[in-house]
Scaffold this motif. Structure first.
Motif, short mmCIF file in Angstrom:
data_model
loop_
_atom_site.label_atom_id
_atom_site.label_comp_id
_atom_site.label_asym_id
_atom_site.label_seq_id
_atom_site.Cartn_x
_atom_site.Cartn_y
_atom_site.Cartn_z
N ARG A 112 -7.72 5.40 7.60
CA ARG A 112 -7.68 6.93 7.90
C ARG A 112 -7.83 7.81 6.91
N ALA A 113 -9.00 8.75 7.29
CA ALA A 113 -9.29 9.82 6.06
C ALA A 113 -8.09 10.70 5.84
N GLY A 114 -8.14 11.33 4.62
CA GLY A 114 -7.10 12.17 4.45
C GLY A 114 -5.55 11.74 3.86
N LEU A 115 -5.74 10.48 3.85
CA LEU A 115 -4.27 9.71 3.25
C LEU A 115 -4.77 9.32 1.70
N GLY A 116 -3.67 8.86 1.08
CA GLY A 116 -3.64 8.33 0.00
C GLY A 116 -3.31 6.89 0.38
N TYR A 117 -3.80 5.97 -0.55
CA TYR A 117 -3.63 4.70 -0.58
C TYR A 117 -3.15 3.85 -1.71
N THR A 118 -2.44 2.68 -1.69
CA THR A 118 -2.33 1.73 -2.68
C THR A 118 -2.89 0.36 -2.68
N GLU A 119 -2.87 -0.22 -3.70
CA GLU A 119 -3.46 -1.72 -3.93
C GLU A 119 -2.35 -2.57 -3.10
N GLU A 120 -1.10 -2.08 -2.85
CA GLU A 120 -0.13 -2.92 -1.90
C GLU A 120 -0.26 -2.43 -0.69
N HIS A 121 -1.25 -1.61 0.06
CA HIS A 121 -1.43 -1.49 1.27
C HIS A 121 -0.47 -0.47 1.87
N GLU A 122 0.14 0.31 1.16
CA GLU A 122 0.95 1.67 1.69
C GLU A 122 -0.11 2.65 1.98
N TRP A 123 0.18 3.42 2.63
CA TRP A 123 -0.61 4.82 2.68
C TRP A 123 0.92 6.01 2.77
N ALA A 124 0.08 7.07 2.03
CA ALA A 124 0.82 8.32 2.04
C ALA A 124 0.29 9.47 2.48
N ALA A 163 -3.18 13.10 -3.72
CA ALA A 163 -4.75 13.02 -4.02
C ALA A 163 -4.56 12.16 -5.19
N ALA A 164 -3.81 11.63 -6.16
CA ALA A 164 -3.61 11.13 -7.29
C ALA A 164 -3.91 9.61 -6.76
N LEU A 165 -3.44 9.05 -5.40
CA LEU A 165 -3.47 7.97 -5.00
C LEU A 165 -5.16 7.30 -4.68
N TRP A 166 -5.20 6.14 -4.27
CA TRP A 166 -6.45 6.04 -3.90
C TRP A 166 -7.20 6.58 -2.76
N SER A 167 -8.56 6.94 -2.79
CA SER A 167 -9.01 7.63 -1.50
C SER A 167 -9.28 6.75 -0.58
N ALA A 168 -9.50 7.23 0.80
CA ALA A 168 -9.60 6.39 1.97
C ALA A 168 -11.01 5.51 1.53
N GLU A 169 -11.97 6.12 1.13
CA GLU A 169 -13.09 5.45 0.75
C GLU A 169 -12.88 4.23 -0.34
N ARG A 170 -12.06 4.47 -1.54
CA ARG A 170 -11.75 3.38 -2.52
C ARG A 170 -11.02 2.36 -1.50
N TYR A 171 -10.11 2.71 -0.91
CA TYR A 171 -9.26 1.74 -0.25
C TYR A 171 -9.96 0.90 0.89
N GLY A 172 -10.82 1.66 1.55
CA GLY A 172 -11.72 1.16 2.71
C GLY A 172 -12.55 -0.19 1.77
N ALA A 173 -12.97 0.23 0.86
CA ALA A 173 -14.04 -0.79 0.03
C ALA A 173 -13.02 -1.92 -0.57
N PHE A 174 -11.91 -1.77 -0.77
CA PHE A 174 -11.16 -2.48 -1.45
C PHE A 174 -10.76 -3.54 -0.30
N VAL A 175 -10.46 -3.24 0.78
CA VAL A 175 -9.94 -4.08 2.16
C VAL A 175 -11.40 -4.75 2.62
N ALA A 176 -12.29 -4.24 2.56
CA ALA A 176 -13.56 -4.73 2.89
C ALA A 176 -14.19 -5.91 1.92
#
Length: 130
Positions: free
Chosen positions: A5-17, A115-128
């Motif tokens: 989901r766009a507009g959220l911050g993500y982590t490498e551990e798969h949490e969103w904020a 905003a300091a967390l991973w963007s949706a785009e970065r997280y999406g690339a990571f899980v892909a």
């Protein structure tokens, strides 16, 4: 494919904020709930607990495994999703909505912290790449 989901911050551990005014709502991503399978129990910190970013804040149990939940931010827990005690499957059904886990008050602007967390785009690339 899992929803990111766009507009959220993500982590490498798969949490969103998500910044919600002065607080940050936290949950696990759609990818994480898919990987875990049917969620049967969520253990979260108590209201008033102090969290440190990137450290465990609880556990989530599925029929497959038990996994640690990591806080994406530092702050104080101000609200927990008590509905998950009786209906942990809400994490599977609606991970970005009714399946949220906790809300945390942080120092500074919540939107800047997210905003300091991973963007949706970065997280999406990571899980892909998984």
């Amino acid at each position: 494919m899992s929803e990111v989901r766009a507009g959220l911050g993500y982590t490498e551990e798969h949490e969103w904020a998500e910044a919600r005014g002065a607080v940050i709502r936290i949950g696990i991503s759609d990818f994480a709930q898919c990987q875990l399978g049917d969620i049967v129990f969520v253990e979260f910190p108590e209201v008033g607990a102090t969290l440190e970013a990137n450290y465990p804040m609880g556990t989530i149990e599925s029929v497959k495994t038990v996994s640690d939940l990591f806080s994406p931010v530092s702050g104080t827990v101000v609200k927990v999703n008590e509905e998950l005690l009786d209906e942990p499957q809400k994490v599977n059904e609606d991970p970005y909505g009714e399946g949220w886990i906790i809300e945390v008050e942080v120092e500074g602007e919540a939107a800047e912290v997210v905003a300091a967390l991973w963007s949706a785009e970065r997280y999406g690339a990571f899980v892909a790449s998984k």
